[in-house]
Each structure stands twice: as C-alpha cells, then as structure tokens.
Design an enzyme around this catalytic site. Structure first.
Site, PDB file in Angstrom:
ATOM      1  CE  LYS A 201      -3.000   3.196   0.879  1.00  0.00           C
ATOM      2  NZ  LYS A 201      -4.154   3.618   0.134  1.00  0.00           N
ATOM      3  CB  CYS A 255      -3.338   9.271   0.638  1.00  0.00           C
ATOM      4  SG  CYS A 255      -5.022   9.073   1.241  1.00  0.00           S
TER       5      CYS A 255
HETATM    6  N1  SAJ Z   1      -1.165  15.198  -8.515  1.00  0.00           N
HETATM    7  C1  SAJ Z   1      -0.199  15.842  -9.294  1.00  0.00           C
HETATM    8  N2  SAJ Z   1       0.159  15.286 -10.475  1.00  0.00           N
HETATM    9  C2  SAJ Z   1      -0.398  14.130 -10.932  1.00  0.00           C
HETATM   10  C3  SAJ Z   1      -1.378  13.475 -10.138  1.00  0.00           C
HETATM   11  C4  SAJ Z   1      -1.726  14.033  -8.919  1.00  0.00           C
HETATM   12  O1  SAJ Z   1       0.337  16.890  -8.915  1.00  0.00           O
HETATM   13  O2  SAJ Z   1      -0.039  13.694 -12.023  1.00  0.00           O
HETATM   14  C5  SAJ Z   1      -1.539  15.749  -7.205  1.00  0.00           C
HETATM   15  C6  SAJ Z   1      -3.024  16.052  -7.077  1.00  0.00           C
HETATM   16  O3  SAJ Z   1      -3.336  17.317  -7.616  1.00  0.00           O
HETATM   17  C7  SAJ Z   1      -3.203  15.980  -5.571  1.00  0.00           C
HETATM   18  C8  SAJ Z   1      -2.238  14.872  -5.163  1.00  0.00           C
HETATM   19  O4  SAJ Z   1      -1.320  14.752  -6.232  1.00  0.00           O
HETATM   20  O5  SAJ Z   1      -2.825  17.188  -4.956  1.00  0.00           O
HETATM   21  C9  SAJ Z   1      -2.844  13.537  -4.857  1.00  0.00           C
HETATM   22  O6  SAJ Z   1      -3.872  13.243  -5.763  1.00  0.00           O
HETATM   23  P1  SAJ Z   1      -4.123  11.795  -6.384  1.00  0.00           P
HETATM   24  O7  SAJ Z   1      -5.339  11.901  -7.242  1.00  0.00           O
HETATM   25  O8  SAJ Z   1      -2.908  11.283  -7.028  1.00  0.00           O
HETATM   26  O9  SAJ Z   1      -4.342  10.838  -5.140  1.00  0.00           O
HETATM   27  P2  SAJ Z   1      -5.315  10.842  -3.837  1.00  0.00           P
HETATM   28  O10 SAJ Z   1      -4.529  11.348  -2.696  1.00  0.00           O
HETATM   29  O11 SAJ Z   1      -6.622  11.487  -4.121  1.00  0.00           O
HETATM   30  O12 SAJ Z   1      -5.552   9.268  -3.665  1.00  0.00           O
HETATM   31  C10 SAJ Z   1      -4.431   8.410  -3.562  1.00  0.00           C
HETATM   32  C11 SAJ Z   1      -4.603   7.281  -4.599  1.00  0.00           C
HETATM   33  N3  SAJ Z   1      -3.382   6.494  -4.696  1.00  0.00           N
HETATM   34  C12 SAJ Z   1      -2.836   6.153  -5.893  1.00  0.00           C
HETATM   35  O13 SAJ Z   1      -3.289   6.513  -6.957  1.00  0.00           O
HETATM   36  C13 SAJ Z   1      -1.622   5.296  -5.854  1.00  0.00           C
HETATM   37  C14 SAJ Z   1      -5.782   6.402  -4.148  1.00  0.00           C
HETATM   38  O14 SAJ Z   1      -5.904   5.300  -5.035  1.00  0.00           O
HETATM   39  C15 SAJ Z   1      -5.559   5.909  -2.711  1.00  0.00           C
HETATM   40  O15 SAJ Z   1      -6.632   5.099  -2.263  1.00  0.00           O
HETATM   41  C16 SAJ Z   1      -5.468   7.125  -1.808  1.00  0.00           C
HETATM   42  O16 SAJ Z   1      -4.348   7.904  -2.224  1.00  0.00           O
HETATM   43  C17 SAJ Z   1      -5.285   6.634  -0.378  1.00  0.00           C
HETATM   44  O17 SAJ Z   1      -6.287   6.567   0.360  1.00  0.00           O
HETATM   45  O18 SAJ Z   1      -4.178   6.205  -0.039  1.00  0.00           O
END
Ligand code: SAJ
Length: 430
Positions: A201, A255
């Site tokens: 995870k 997360c």
């Molecule tokens: N972000 C970027 N660039 C990207 C993708 C995201 O800057 O290319 C930023 C987003 O704007 C945001 C942050 O990263 O600020 C996180 O966003 P996210 O959509 O990547 O993830 P979370 O935090 O909403 O959810 C994550 C997910 N993990 C993965 O994709 C590996 C989700 O599947 C998990 O269940 C969740 O964390 C968790 O609960 O751990």
C-alpha cells in the site's frame, strides 16, 4: 451472508459499510463520534462523493445500522485514520479500535485492518491489543487489506479495484477473501504476510509521489529551456514503458504526501523518497517565483489563489497546495518587504500583499474564502492551484475585465493559453 462491524465511519469506512450492506451482509457501523452518528441517522453524510448519498440511504433502509456501542460480529473491519505526527504514524485510533474489538471478540471471528499503516503494524501493534481479549491470534483470524480507492471515484473503485490481502495464516486469508469476494469485482491477491500487504500500500502512494516529483522537476527544467513541460511529458509518454505524471503546485490530500514517510519508520534508507517529498513541497516556492517575475513587487501584490481543494472537483482541503501557496506568498512578501527578516523570528515587517482565496467546492468557514468576483476584482494576478472543472470553463474576457493586472499562472495546465492571450491575459503555465 455474515455480520460485519465496521469501525470508523469516515471516507473509507462509511462507503465500505454501505457497499457491504448492498451485498447483503448485516452491517453495524460503529463510530465514537456521536455527532456524526446523529447526522447519519438524519440522512446527512458529510462526504462529498458522487453517488454516495443514495447508496448510504439505501443501506440505512436495509441492513446497515449505525451505533456507538460495539457489537459482536463475525467480521470486524477497522477503517480509522492514521495521521502523521512528527514523522511518525499516530496509531492511537488503530489501538483504540483494537481495544474496542477485544471487548467483543470471539474465537472464529475475523479482524481486518484497512487503515494505511507502517509495515508491521498488524502483527506488532494490533495483534497484541486484540489478544487482550484472552484469545490468541490463530483462535481468531487477522488480516490486513488496504483500501486503494480514489477520492472522487470511491464507489466504483471499492467495487472494482484489485485488492491485496495479507492474512496472518491461511485461515485468515480464506476468511478475508470470503468477505471481499462478496462485493469486490477485481482480483484478490493474497499473502500470508500482512507486513507485505502493508508495504505494498505504501509503495503505491510512494510511486505516485516520486513520479509527480519527477514531473515537477522536469517542468522546472523545461521552463529553463523555454519548452512546454506538459507537451514534452505527453510526447515522452508515447513510449510504451514511460508514464510520467503531471506537474503542479504541490501534492495534497491525506495520503500521498504522508504515506511515503511511513516507510521510514522501520528503515533509515529513505533518500529519493525524501527528496521527492521536498521537491513536491517546494513547488509553492517555484510558483511564487513564476509570479514574482510577473508582478512589480510581491510585497505589495494582490493575488487571487483559485482552488484550495487538494485536487480537482473534490471539497477536501487537507494538505492543500493552494493553502501552502498562500502561506508561501505571505512569507515571501514579508521577506521581500524586510530583507533579512525571514527566519530570524520576525521583525515589524508589514507587507501589503493581499492573498484572496476562492474555491467552488470547499465550504470550510475557517478559510475566509471569497467569491470568484471578489477574488479577481482589482487583483494583479491569479493563480490556478486546483484543476476544478469550473476553472477550466472560465471566460478569459470576463477574467480580463475583472483583473487589474494581466497575468494568470496556470499551475495545473488547464487553460487554453491561446484563447487567454487573445483576451489580453498572459498565461504562465507550469
Ligand atoms: N497530482 C499531481 N500530479 C499528478 C497526479 C496528482 O500533482 O499527475 C496531485 C493532485 O493534484 C493531488 C495529489 O497529487 O494534490 C494527490 O492526488 P491523487 O489523485 O494522485 O491521489 P489521492 O490522494 O486522491 O488518492 C491516492 C490514490 N493512490 C494512488 O493513486 C496510488 C488512491 O488510489 C488511494 O486510495 C489514496 O491515495 C489513499 O487513500 O491512499
């Protein structure tokens, strides 16, 4: 069908309880927050997630009941928060949930931990707490299975994502599989080592954090070469084995900015992972650099920060890049106003910077959010810090008419720069 007690009715526990009820189980949703339980009974969920309200309402009408008294059940699912405290996971809620389960635990029951935790938590923290019941691990079943759902798409991912399941023994694995296969369409990957499942995870969120840090560093390098970073990344990603993520003003949410650090609890080898964290946290400074190059003086600037949710189309502002940017602007304005004052414990520096915050989804009254018009009106510049759909649909000429200056920093790359240039706005894209 089984009886299931879900401990913790937050972002994961509540949808999971509802989906378990939908699958026909007898579900008890247990939480220590009596206000939350009252709100749920009155039909308010407090979670802004597409489709969730209907599924919860149906579950409450059928086999889900919420309670502040723990009940014996064949399965106990622990879905409580594990915040970061001084670089360590605060496991108090996991321990408290374990103690609660121990009061009703019977031989043959199964306990499954879903919270994100440092490796070894299931075996070294939760198991001993559960054994206060007088039963030994083996007499009851114990497993770790992390939630992996994406905020904004929780219901679909709960039902469809593959799951890792780490039981402490074969019987625990089989018992956990029996529960998950009743509502999960994805593959169930099993191991008899819960520490492996915990580790996996953390790897998933760490991969994303490090990859985003790469994208952010690439964006800064591309800028130095006068290249469009997003175009470069899109072209690079045509290679079948390349998948660089997107740059932005930072990584938010509860997360991804937190979980990678849990890996450091049993190892002192974090290096790249810590650098990635620092690069991502440093993006607020870089966006401020971009802004500073456009305005006359950062110390006296009026700046509209558009978006304090941690990502697009959600209402959650935890670890918000937009808020970090607002703080950075204030700090940098103080430093610009009183050179040498930064980090010295402060002087009587009194910059004139005016940072206005807007977000169409976030409703937190502590954040002093203003309307879009109040944010833009007379501002020297605006920064898009969150990729909400609403911002992608902004009308450039309306924004141009409201702004005093002519700069928009598009830190999420969502604007059609040519259309905005035609309206007289300089778009600086990250
Ligand atoms: N972000 C970027 N660039 C990207 C993708 C995201 O800057 O290319 C930023 C987003 O704007 C945001 C942050 O990263 O600020 C996180 O966003 P996210 O959509 O990547 O993830 P979370 O935090 O909403 O959810 C994550 C997910 N993990 C993965 O994709 C590996 C989700 O599947 C998990 O269940 C969740 O964390 C968790 O609960 O751990």
């Amino acid at each position: 069908m089984s009886s299931v007690c879900v401990h913790g009715l937050g972002y994961i526990g509540l949808p999971t309880a509802a989906v378990l009820a939908e699958a026909g189980h007898d579900v008890f949703g247990y939480d220590v927050d009596s206000e939350l339980l009252k709100a749920l009974e009155a039909g308010e969920t407090r979670i802004d997630e597409p489709g969730l309200d209907d599924v919860i309402a149906d579950a409450l009408d059928s086999s889900l009941s919420v309670t502040d008294e723990v009940v014996p059940a064949e399965y106990h699912l622990i879905c409580v928060p594990t915040p970061l405290e001084d670089d360590h996971a605060d496991l108090a809620a996991v321990e408290a949930a374990g103690e609660t389960v121990a009061t009703v635990l019977r031989a043959e029951d199964t306990v499954i931990l879903e919270s994100t935790v440092p490796p070894r938590t299931t075996s070294e923290v939760l198991a001993p707490v559960l054994e206060r019941s007088g039963l030994r691990v083996g007499e009851f079943s114990l497993a770790y299975s992390p939630e992996t759902v994406l905020p904004g798409n929780v219901l679909t991912e709960l039902r469809e994502n593959d799951r890792a399941i780490g039981g402490v023994d074969e019987r625990s694995v089989a018992s956990a599989v029996a529960l998950y296969e009743s509502f999960v369409g994805g593959d169930l990957r099993t191991t008899t080592d819960p520490t492996l499942a915990e580790f996996v995870k953390l790897l998933q969120n760490t991969y994303r954090d490090v990859n985003i840090a790469l994208a952010n560093e690439v964006a800064m390098i591309a800028h130095d070469y006068g290249l469009d970073a997003r175009e470069a990344i899109a072209l690079a990603n045509h290679h079948p084995r390349v998948n660089i993520h997107q740059p932005g003003p930072g990584v938010g949410g509860h997360c991804i900015p937190i979980d990678p650090l849990f890996l450091g609890q049993g190892s002192d080898r974090l290096d790249l992972i810590e650098r990635a964290r620092a690069i991502n946290d440093g993006m607020a400074d870089y966006v401020t650099d971009l802004l500073e190059a456009q305005v006359e003086s950062i110390a006296d600037a009026t700046v509209a920060v558009l978006g304090v949710a941690y990502k697009g189309n959600v209402a959650d502002a935890r670890e918000s890049p937009g808020l970090r940017l607002a703080e950075t602007l204030q700090r940098r304005a103080r430093a610009a106003h009183a050179p040498g004052a930064e980090g010295t414990g402060g002087t009587d520096a009194d910059p004139m910077i005016d940072v206005r915050l807007h977000d169409p989804h976030v409703t937190d009254s502590h954040l002093a959010l203003v309307s879009l018009q109040d944010a833009l009106s007379g501002a020297d510049a605006a920064v898009i810090a969150t990729d909400h759909d609403e911002y992608g649909k902004l009308d450039p000429s309306e924004v141009a008419a409201q702004l005093d200056g002519d700069t928009v920093i598009d830190a999420k790359g969502i604007l059609d720069a040519a259309a905005w240039e035609a309206a007289g706005i300089t778009v600086v894209e990250l």
